[in-house]
Design an enzyme around this catalytic site. Structure first.
Site, PDB file in Angstrom:
ATOM      1  N   CYS A  40      -2.491   7.728   5.894  1.00 49.86           N
ATOM      2  CA  CYS A  40      -1.084   7.364   6.126  1.00 49.86           C
ATOM      3  C   CYS A  40      -0.190   8.564   6.425  1.00 49.86           C
ATOM      4  O   CYS A  40       0.732   8.454   7.238  1.00 49.86           O
ATOM      5  CB  CYS A  40      -0.562   6.534   4.967  1.00 49.86           C
ATOM      6  SG  CYS A  40      -1.363   4.902   4.980  1.00 49.86           S
ATOM      7  N   ASP A  81       3.648   6.841   0.532  1.00 54.17           N
ATOM      8  CA  ASP A  81       2.740   6.042  -0.314  1.00 54.17           C
ATOM      9  C   ASP A  81       2.335   6.715  -1.640  1.00 54.17           C
ATOM     10  O   ASP A  81       1.140   6.741  -1.981  1.00 54.17           O
ATOM     11  CB  ASP A  81       1.461   5.669   0.480  1.00 54.17           C
ATOM     12  CG  ASP A  81       1.757   4.849   1.722  1.00 54.17           C
ATOM     13  OD1 ASP A  81       2.942   4.583   2.011  1.00 54.17           O
ATOM     14  OD2 ASP A  81       0.796   4.480   2.429  1.00 54.17           O
ATOM     15  N   LYS A 109       5.276  -1.335   4.551  1.00 55.16           N
ATOM     16  CA  LYS A 109       4.362  -1.516   5.685  1.00 55.16           C
ATOM     17  C   LYS A 109       3.091  -2.186   5.210  1.00 55.16           C
ATOM     18  O   LYS A 109       2.806  -2.174   3.999  1.00 55.16           O
ATOM     19  CB  LYS A 109       4.058  -0.160   6.319  1.00 55.16           C
ATOM     20  CG  LYS A 109       3.370   0.786   5.342  1.00 55.16           C
ATOM     21  CD  LYS A 109       3.300   2.184   5.885  1.00 55.16           C
ATOM     22  CE  LYS A 109       2.605   3.094   4.900  1.00 55.16           C
ATOM     23  NZ  LYS A 109       1.188   2.764   4.677  1.00 55.16           N
ATOM     24  N   HIS A 166       0.833  -4.782   0.670  1.00 55.67           N
ATOM     25  CA  HIS A 166      -0.019  -5.806   1.268  1.00 55.67           C
ATOM     26  C   HIS A 166       0.062  -7.153   0.549  1.00 55.67           C
ATOM     27  O   HIS A 166       0.077  -7.197  -0.689  1.00 55.67           O
ATOM     28  CB  HIS A 166      -1.488  -5.358   1.215  1.00 55.67           C
ATOM     29  CG  HIS A 166      -1.786  -4.101   1.962  1.00 55.67           C
ATOM     30  ND1 HIS A 166      -1.492  -3.927   3.295  1.00 55.67           N
ATOM     31  CD2 HIS A 166      -2.397  -2.946   1.562  1.00 55.67           C
ATOM     32  CE1 HIS A 166      -1.906  -2.722   3.680  1.00 55.67           C
ATOM     33  NE2 HIS A 166      -2.442  -2.104   2.647  1.00 55.67           N
TER      34      HIS A 166
HETATM   35  C1  VGL Z   1      -3.697   4.170   2.962  1.00 56.20           C
HETATM   36  C2  VGL Z   1      -5.778   3.314   3.302  1.00 56.20           C
HETATM   37  C3  VGL Z   1      -5.287   2.033   3.240  1.00 56.20           C
HETATM   38  C4  VGL Z   1      -2.831   5.384   2.794  1.00 56.20           C
HETATM   39  C5  VGL Z   1      -3.177   2.903   2.917  1.00 56.20           C
HETATM   40  O1  VGL Z   1      -1.734   5.287   2.205  1.00 56.20           O
HETATM   41  O2  VGL Z   1      -3.261   6.472   3.240  1.00 56.20           O
HETATM   42  N1  VGL Z   1      -4.990   4.368   3.168  1.00 56.20           N
HETATM   43  N2  VGL Z   1      -3.974   1.833   3.051  1.00 56.20           N
HETATM   44 ZN    ZN Z   2      -3.256  -0.107   2.663  1.00 58.48          ZN
END
Ligand code: VGL
Ligand code: ZN
Length: 200
Positions: free
Chosen positions: A151, A8, A106, A48
């Protein structure tokens, strides 16, 4: 065979983004250098739909960072972030992308959040990442990215459960909270992960 998982590294998790992780941008030169040392580089992307139920905006009476129940799972309510196709969901332009062979998305199901790159938070649906890594002969997984306490942590936990040898690159991750970071590292250590520095 060793794989580097880039978790991410998206604009919304970087300074100026909707869910900015403190010093998130500091990991980018580190992961750019690291990529050359791996047999395989794979990335995950939080992705999302605009009405995702992990967003506080989708709950009339709730605030950002409040914890609620979402379909039977404990859920932190986040600011809107990483909405499919928006600039916030894109990888940082500073991130080297030539060596990324596959991207696993995801968080696409509005009813369940998905911190791990392997499974949703209810462990109901797989992204296919585990099978993909095995099909490439990968036995060792090195994790870098954001956020260290969400994540990256959940991806590391699932990687251990999937039977990979797991290395959590302490200087190539940044956390949303310092306490969360300490807890994540302690838990991963207990589960058998190695917490290492990228120069090692
Ligand atoms: C994440 C919170 C919500 C992350 C993703 O990548 O750590 N944290 N969505
Ligand atoms: Zn998220």
């Amino acid at each position: 065979m060793r794989a580097l998982l880039l978790i991410d590294i998206q604009n919304d998790f970087l300074p100026g983004g909707a869910l900015a992780v403190p010093e998130g941008d500091a990991i980018i030169p580190v992961v750019n250098r690291l990529q050359q040392q791996f047999d395989l580089v794979v990335a995950t992307q939080d992705w999302h739909p605009p009405q995702h139920k992990s967003f506080a905006s989708q709950h009339a009476d709730k605030n950002v960072f409040e914890v609620t129940d979402l379909n039977g799972l404990e859920q932190v309510l986040w600011p809107d972030h990483c909405v499919q196709g928006t600039p916030g969901a894109a990888f940082s332009v500073e991130l080297e992308q030539q060596r990324i062979e596959a991207i696993f998305r995801k968080g696409t199901d509005p009813e369940v959040d998905s911190y791990s790159g392997f499974f949703d938070n209810g462990h109901r649906k797989s992204t296919g990442l585990g099978g993909y890594l095995r099909s490439k002969g990968i036995t060792e997984v090195y994790l870098a990215g954001l956020a260290a306490d969400y994540c990256v942590y959940f991806s590391a936990k699932d990687a251990l459960a999937e039977g990979f040898k797991v290395y959590y690159l302490e200087d190539a991750v940044r956390a949303i909270s310092a306490e969360g970071f300490d807890k994540a590292k302690a838990d991963l250590r207990e589960r058998g992960a190695q917490i290492i520095q990228s120069h090692a």
